[in-house]
Design an enzyme around this catalytic site. Structure first.
Site, PDB file in Angstrom:
ATOM      1  CB  SER A 136       5.373  11.614  -8.465  1.00  9.29           C
ATOM      2  OG  SER A 136       5.836  10.699  -7.798  1.00  9.29           O
ATOM      3  CE1 TYR A 149       8.599  15.424  -6.079  1.00  6.43           C
ATOM      4  CE2 TYR A 149       7.544  13.603  -5.599  1.00  6.43           C
ATOM      5  CZ  TYR A 149       8.187  14.186  -6.456  1.00  6.43           C
ATOM      6  OH  TYR A 149       8.594  13.499  -7.675  1.00  6.43           O
TER       7      TYR A 149
HETATM    8  P1  NAD Z   1      15.646  16.869 -12.214  1.00  6.13           P
HETATM    9  O1  NAD Z   1      16.359  17.510 -11.228  1.00  6.13           O
HETATM   10  O2  NAD Z   1      16.554  16.219 -13.381  1.00  6.13           O
HETATM   11  O3  NAD Z   1      14.866  18.175 -13.173  1.00  6.13           O
HETATM   12  C1  NAD Z   1      14.092  19.007 -12.768  1.00  6.13           C
HETATM   13  C2  NAD Z   1      14.306  20.302 -13.567  1.00  6.13           C
HETATM   14  O4  NAD Z   1      13.701  21.272 -13.017  1.00  6.13           O
HETATM   15  C3  NAD Z   1      15.788  20.917 -13.345  1.00  6.13           C
HETATM   16  O5  NAD Z   1      16.417  21.141 -14.537  1.00  6.13           O
HETATM   17  C4  NAD Z   1      15.764  22.247 -12.636  1.00  6.13           C
HETATM   18  O6  NAD Z   1      16.605  23.059 -12.902  1.00  6.13           O
HETATM   19  C5  NAD Z   1      14.419  22.545 -12.779  1.00  6.13           C
HETATM   20  N1  NAD Z   1      13.889  23.440 -11.974  1.00  6.13           N
HETATM   21  C6  NAD Z   1      13.940  23.470 -10.598  1.00  6.13           C
HETATM   22  N2  NAD Z   1      13.281  24.504 -10.000  1.00  6.13           N
HETATM   23  C7  NAD Z   1      13.058  25.393 -10.918  1.00  6.13           C
HETATM   24  C8  NAD Z   1      12.194  26.712 -10.892  1.00  6.13           C
HETATM   25  N3  NAD Z   1      12.066  27.419  -9.855  1.00  6.13           N
HETATM   26  N4  NAD Z   1      11.854  27.160 -12.361  1.00  6.13           N
HETATM   27  C9  NAD Z   1      12.255  26.438 -13.374  1.00  6.13           C
HETATM   28  N5  NAD Z   1      12.720  25.001 -13.461  1.00  6.13           N
HETATM   29  C10 NAD Z   1      13.055  24.592 -12.255  1.00  6.13           C
HETATM   30  O7  NAD Z   1      14.380  16.067 -11.985  1.00  6.13           O
HETATM   31  P2  NAD Z   1      13.582  15.102 -12.854  1.00  6.13           P
HETATM   32  O8  NAD Z   1      13.696  13.702 -12.128  1.00  6.13           O
HETATM   33  O9  NAD Z   1      13.718  14.853 -14.213  1.00  6.13           O
HETATM   34  O10 NAD Z   1      12.004  15.415 -12.391  1.00  6.13           O
HETATM   35  C11 NAD Z   1      11.235  16.258 -13.460  1.00  6.13           C
HETATM   36  C12 NAD Z   1       9.723  16.042 -12.765  1.00  6.13           C
HETATM   37  O11 NAD Z   1       9.451  14.685 -12.691  1.00  6.13           O
HETATM   38  C13 NAD Z   1       9.711  16.660 -11.341  1.00  6.13           C
HETATM   39  O12 NAD Z   1       8.196  17.180 -11.292  1.00  6.13           O
HETATM   40  C14 NAD Z   1       9.679  15.243 -10.447  1.00  6.13           C
HETATM   41  O13 NAD Z   1       8.921  15.606  -9.276  1.00  6.13           O
HETATM   42  C15 NAD Z   1       8.991  14.340 -11.458  1.00  6.13           C
HETATM   43  N6  NAD Z   1       8.857  12.965 -11.030  1.00  6.13           N
HETATM   44  C16 NAD Z   1      10.453  12.569 -10.847  1.00  6.13           C
HETATM   45  C17 NAD Z   1      10.591  11.341 -10.551  1.00  6.13           C
HETATM   46  C18 NAD Z   1      12.104  10.672 -10.345  1.00  6.13           C
HETATM   47  O14 NAD Z   1      12.183   9.503  -9.944  1.00  6.13           O
HETATM   48  N7  NAD Z   1      13.028  11.264 -10.850  1.00  6.13           N
HETATM   49  C19 NAD Z   1       9.622  10.291 -10.310  1.00  6.13           C
HETATM   50  C20 NAD Z   1       8.321  10.914 -10.368  1.00  6.13           C
HETATM   51  C21 NAD Z   1       7.978  12.105 -10.825  1.00  6.13           C
END
Ligand code: NAD
Length: 256
Positions: A136, A149
């Site tokens: 991120s 985080y």
């Molecule tokens: P999201 O909540 O849509 O998806 C995350 C997924 O991870 C979900 O389907 C959830 O069920 C799964 N998950 C959670 N706990 C789990 C576990 N214990 N075992 C297996 N799976 C599990 O979130 P997202 O925004 O798509 O995030 C995905 C990645 O991208 C994350 O690592 C997040 O930190 C990173 N990220 C997101 C953003 C943003 O703005 N959305 C920005 C930078 C980085």
């Protein structure tokens, strides 16, 4: 990028039932890869698998060591590993629940370590592998109230660089890179919009403009598909010179 670019490749995407993970799995599948979608067991994972041409579900709770080790075992043959599963928790450090800290570090740092540890030997043997860690912009800079985080995402970049150096010594085509987006339009962010709007008594669009996008130079949410295209680029055979890198998709956040 040609549509058959990943024919014959097997990919594992963690946290693939939603948001960025689902977009990455979908994009790799559309480009010909066979994709293993990991997430917590449940309907969301089953529904995600049904939408893709060549995909199967491998449910596992990656916040547990047993879950991560089991998945590493089941997926030991993959050519592409995308460590994506994650979650957010916002709290001042003095009231940050230590159990929440443990869970977030386990899911976003220890699970990628265990998966890489279990899967990379097969990549070495076959002479090819692509590991992409979804970090991120918070892997490069901090924001207040996100101690777990920010710590996990910084750690994931350290892990990325270390793995890249170790793989380079093997003289095989195995790379490891991190992708660092700023805010992406996913349920993780939509939840933050709703929470902050409620807390501050303002509209979600105001939270978006004044809080979430305040650090972006380009005042626009990134789409999950934008991240998926970046991941696919890093997974292509031609991307071999890119290893140990941090690819930012931050809409100009770090240019300030
Ligand atoms: P999201 O909540 O849509 O998806 C995350 C997924 O991870 C979900 O389907 C959830 O069920 C799964 N998950 C959670 N706990 C789990 C576990 N214990 N075992 C297996 N799976 C599990 O979130 P997202 O925004 O798509 O995030 C995905 C990645 O991208 C994350 O690592 C997040 O930190 C990173 N990220 C997101 C953003 C943003 O703005 N959305 C920005 C930078 C980085």
């Amino acid at each position: 990028m040609t549509p058959d670019r990943f024919d014959g490749r097997l990919a594992l995407v963690t946290g693939a039932a939603s948001g960025i993970g689902l977009a990455v799995a979908t994009h790799l599948a559309n480009l010909g890869a066979t994709v293993l979608l990991n997430d917590l067991p449940g309907d969301a994972l089953e529904r995600a698998v049904e939408t893709l041409p060549a995909a199967s579900a491998v449910a596992a709770d990656l916040s547990t060591r047993a879950g991560a080790l089991e998945l590493a075992d089941v997926a030991s043959e993959v050519d592409i590993l995308v460590n994506n599963a994650g979650l957010q928790h916002v709290s001042p450090i003095e009231s940050f629940d230590p159990n929440r800290w443990d869970l977030m570090l386990a899911l976003m740092l220890t699970a990628p370590f265990l998966l890489i540890r279990g899967i990379i030997p097969g990549m070495y043997e076959r002479g090819f592998g692509r590991i992409v860690n979804i970090s991120s912009v918070h892997g490069l800079v901090a924001s207040p109230f996100k101690s777990a985080y920010v710590s996990a995402k910084h750690g994931l970049i350290g892990l990325t660089k270390t793995v890249a150096l170790e793989a380079a010594q093997r003289e095989v085509d195995v790379t490891c890179n991190a992708v660092c987006p700023s805010y992406v339009r996913t349920p993780l962010v939509e939840q933050q919009l709703a929470d902050q709007a409620r807390i501050h008594g303002v509209s979600e669009s105001e939270v978006l403009e004044k809080v979430l996008l305040s650090s972006n130079a380009v005042r626009r949410l990134i789409e999950p598909e934008d991240v998926a295209r970046a991941v696919a680029y890093l997974c292509a055979p031609e991307s071999w010179p890119m290893t140990g890198t941090v690819m930012t998709l931050d809409a100009g956040w770090l240019a300030h």
